[in-house]
Scaffold this motif. Structure first.
Motif, PDB file in Angstrom:
ATOM      1  N   LEU A   1       0.825  -1.206   0.000  1.00 37.50           N
ATOM      2  CA  LEU A   1       0.000   0.000   0.000  1.00 37.50           C
ATOM      3  C   LEU A   1       0.860   1.258   0.000  1.00 37.50           C
ATOM      4  O   LEU A   1       0.628   2.176  -0.789  1.00 37.50           O
ATOM      5  CB  LEU A   1      -0.937   0.000   1.209  1.00 37.50           C
ATOM      6  N   ILE A   2       1.866   1.299   0.851  1.00 36.88           N
ATOM      7  CA  ILE A   2       2.750   2.467   0.907  1.00 36.88           C
ATOM      8  C   ILE A   2       3.493   2.642  -0.412  1.00 36.88           C
ATOM      9  O   ILE A   2       3.670   3.761  -0.894  1.00 36.88           O
ATOM     10  CB  ILE A   2       3.724   2.362   2.097  1.00 36.88           C
ATOM     11  N   GLY A   3       3.925   1.533  -1.011  1.00 35.47           N
ATOM     12  CA  GLY A   3       4.606   1.609  -2.308  1.00 35.47           C
ATOM     13  C   GLY A   3       3.720   2.239  -3.371  1.00 35.47           C
ATOM     14  O   GLY A   3       4.164   3.111  -4.128  1.00 35.47           O
ATOM     15  N   TYR A   4       2.448   1.816  -3.430  1.00 37.18           N
ATOM     16  CA  TYR A   4       1.532   2.401  -4.407  1.00 37.18           C
ATOM     17  C   TYR A   4       1.232   3.863  -4.096  1.00 37.18           C
ATOM     18  O   TYR A   4       1.101   4.678  -5.014  1.00 37.18           O
ATOM     19  CB  TYR A   4       0.225   1.607  -4.473  1.00 37.18           C
ATOM     20  N   LEU A   5       1.109   4.211  -2.825  1.00 39.61           N
ATOM     21  CA  LEU A   5       0.852   5.605  -2.467  1.00 39.61           C
ATOM     22  C   LEU A   5       2.026   6.502  -2.842  1.00 39.61           C
ATOM     23  O   LEU A   5       1.841   7.610  -3.359  1.00 39.61           O
ATOM     24  CB  LEU A   5       0.532   5.723  -0.982  1.00 39.61           C
ATOM     25  N   VAL A   6       3.245   6.020  -2.598  1.00 36.13           N
ATOM     26  CA  VAL A   6       4.437   6.790  -2.995  1.00 36.13           C
ATOM     27  C   VAL A   6       4.505   6.895  -4.510  1.00 36.13           C
ATOM     28  O   VAL A   6       4.845   7.953  -5.056  1.00 36.13           O
ATOM     29  CB  VAL A   6       5.718   6.155  -2.403  1.00 36.13           C
ATOM     30  N   TRP A   7       4.166   5.808  -5.204  1.00 35.46           N
ATOM     31  CA  TRP A   7       4.136   5.859  -6.666  1.00 35.46           C
ATOM     32  C   TRP A   7       3.154   6.921  -7.153  1.00 35.46           C
ATOM     33  O   TRP A   7       3.431   7.608  -8.135  1.00 35.46           O
ATOM     34  CB  TRP A   7       3.728   4.509  -7.224  1.00 35.46           C
ATOM     35  N   GLY A   8       2.026   7.046  -6.492  1.00 36.08           N
ATOM     36  CA  GLY A   8       1.059   8.066  -6.890  1.00 36.08           C
ATOM     37  C   GLY A   8       1.628   9.464  -6.779  1.00 36.08           C
ATOM     38  O   GLY A   8       1.454  10.289  -7.674  1.00 36.08           O
ATOM     39  N   LEU A   9       2.337   9.730  -5.686  1.00 35.85           N
ATOM     40  CA  LEU A   9       2.954  11.058  -5.508  1.00 35.85           C
ATOM     41  C   LEU A   9       4.089  11.290  -6.499  1.00 35.85           C
ATOM     42  O   LEU A   9       4.199  12.368  -7.099  1.00 35.85           O
ATOM     43  CB  LEU A   9       3.453  11.213  -4.077  1.00 35.85           C
ATOM     44  N   VAL A  10       4.939  10.284  -6.670  1.00 38.96           N
ATOM     45  CA  VAL A  10       6.059  10.405  -7.611  1.00 38.96           C
ATOM     46  C   VAL A  10       5.525  10.581  -9.031  1.00 38.96           C
ATOM     47  O   VAL A  10       6.027  11.407  -9.806  1.00 38.96           O
ATOM     48  CB  VAL A  10       6.985   9.170  -7.513  1.00 38.96           C
ATOM     49  N   GLY A  11       4.499   9.812  -9.371  1.00 32.32           N
ATOM     50  CA  GLY A  11       3.905   9.936 -10.699  1.00 32.32           C
ATOM     51  C   GLY A  11       3.285  11.303 -10.928  1.00 32.32           C
ATOM     52  O   GLY A  11       3.403  11.874 -12.009  1.00 32.32           O
ATOM     53  N   LEU A  12       2.626  11.841  -9.898  1.00 36.16           N
ATOM     54  CA  LEU A  12       2.030  13.168 -10.007  1.00 36.16           C
ATOM     55  C   LEU A  12       3.095  14.226 -10.261  1.00 36.16           C
ATOM     56  O   LEU A  12       2.961  15.058 -11.165  1.00 36.16           O
ATOM     57  CB  LEU A  12       1.242  13.505  -8.744  1.00 36.16           C
ATOM     58  N   VAL A  13       4.171  14.184  -9.495  1.00 37.92           N
ATOM     59  CA  VAL A  13       5.252  15.161  -9.676  1.00 37.92           C
ATOM     60  C   VAL A  13       5.895  14.999 -11.054  1.00 37.92           C
ATOM     61  O   VAL A  13       6.169  15.982 -11.749  1.00 37.92           O
ATOM     62  CB  VAL A  13       6.308  15.017  -8.549  1.00 37.92           C
ATOM     63  N   GLY A  14       6.124  13.750 -11.467  1.00 37.41           N
ATOM     64  CA  GLY A  14       6.729  13.506 -12.780  1.00 37.41           C
ATOM     65  C   GLY A  14       5.840  13.959 -13.924  1.00 37.41           C
ATOM     66  O   GLY A  14       6.316  14.561 -14.894  1.00 37.41           O
ATOM     67  N   VAL A  15       4.541  13.681 -13.831  1.00 43.54           N
ATOM     68  CA  VAL A  15       3.619  14.095 -14.886  1.00 43.54           C
ATOM     69  C   VAL A  15       3.541  15.622 -14.958  1.00 43.54           C
ATOM     70  O   VAL A  15       3.514  16.192 -16.054  1.00 43.54           O
ATOM     71  CB  VAL A  15       2.228  13.469 -14.660  1.00 43.54           C
ATOM     72  N   ILE A  16       3.506  16.276 -13.811  1.00 45.92           N
ATOM     73  CA  ILE A  16       3.470  17.743 -13.820  1.00 45.92           C
ATOM     74  C   ILE A  16       4.751  18.313 -14.417  1.00 45.92           C
ATOM     75  O   ILE A  16       4.713  19.203 -15.273  1.00 45.92           O
ATOM     76  CB  ILE A  16       3.220  18.292 -12.399  1.00 45.92           C
TER      77      ILE A  16
END
Length: 120
Positions: free
Chosen positions: A48-63
């Motif tokens: 769960l933590i891995g997916y949550l961190v991926w969501g934040l990292v993905g958001l920053v990368g996409v932006i």
């Protein structure tokens, strides 16, 4: 000085991507392995933590890559930047699928297959 930094920019962006995507991936793999071994110390939290961190990292990368793509256009991006923009987009969607139920904005029942592999 500016020319020296731009020479290393692709390598730096690749190293940052490997670290920010790879560290949560290692956590998730470890959690999945411990879940298969029926560990009682809640290894599903690692996933769960891995997916949550991926969501934040993905958001920053996409932006970050989205702003750059908006400025120079898709064809103005290098091949590495296109790949990283696409990868960050995919991990953002996966992370978003977990963030929505985690924040209580949707039911967690439909997202259990991502963590547990099947709906319980």
């Amino acid at each position: 000085m500016k020319q020296a930094i731009s020479k290393w920019r692709p390598l730096i962006s690749l190293v940052v991507a490997v670290l920010t995507i790879g560290a949560p991936l290692v956590m998730m793999i470890n959690g999945y392995v411990l879940m298969m071994q029926n560990d009682l110390m809640h290894p599903d939290v690692l996933v769960l933590i891995g997916y949550l961190v991926w969501g934040l990292v993905g958001l920053v990368g996409v932006i970050a890559y989205g702003i750059h793509c908006y400025r120079v256009g898709w064809h103005g991006l290098t091949v590495l930047q296109r790949w990283l923009f696409s990868i960050y987009g995919v991990i953002f969607v996966l992370g978003l699928l977990i963030w929505l139920p985690f924040l209580g904005l949707s039911s967690f029942d439909w997202a259990e297959w991502i963590i547990y592999g099947s709906a319980n």
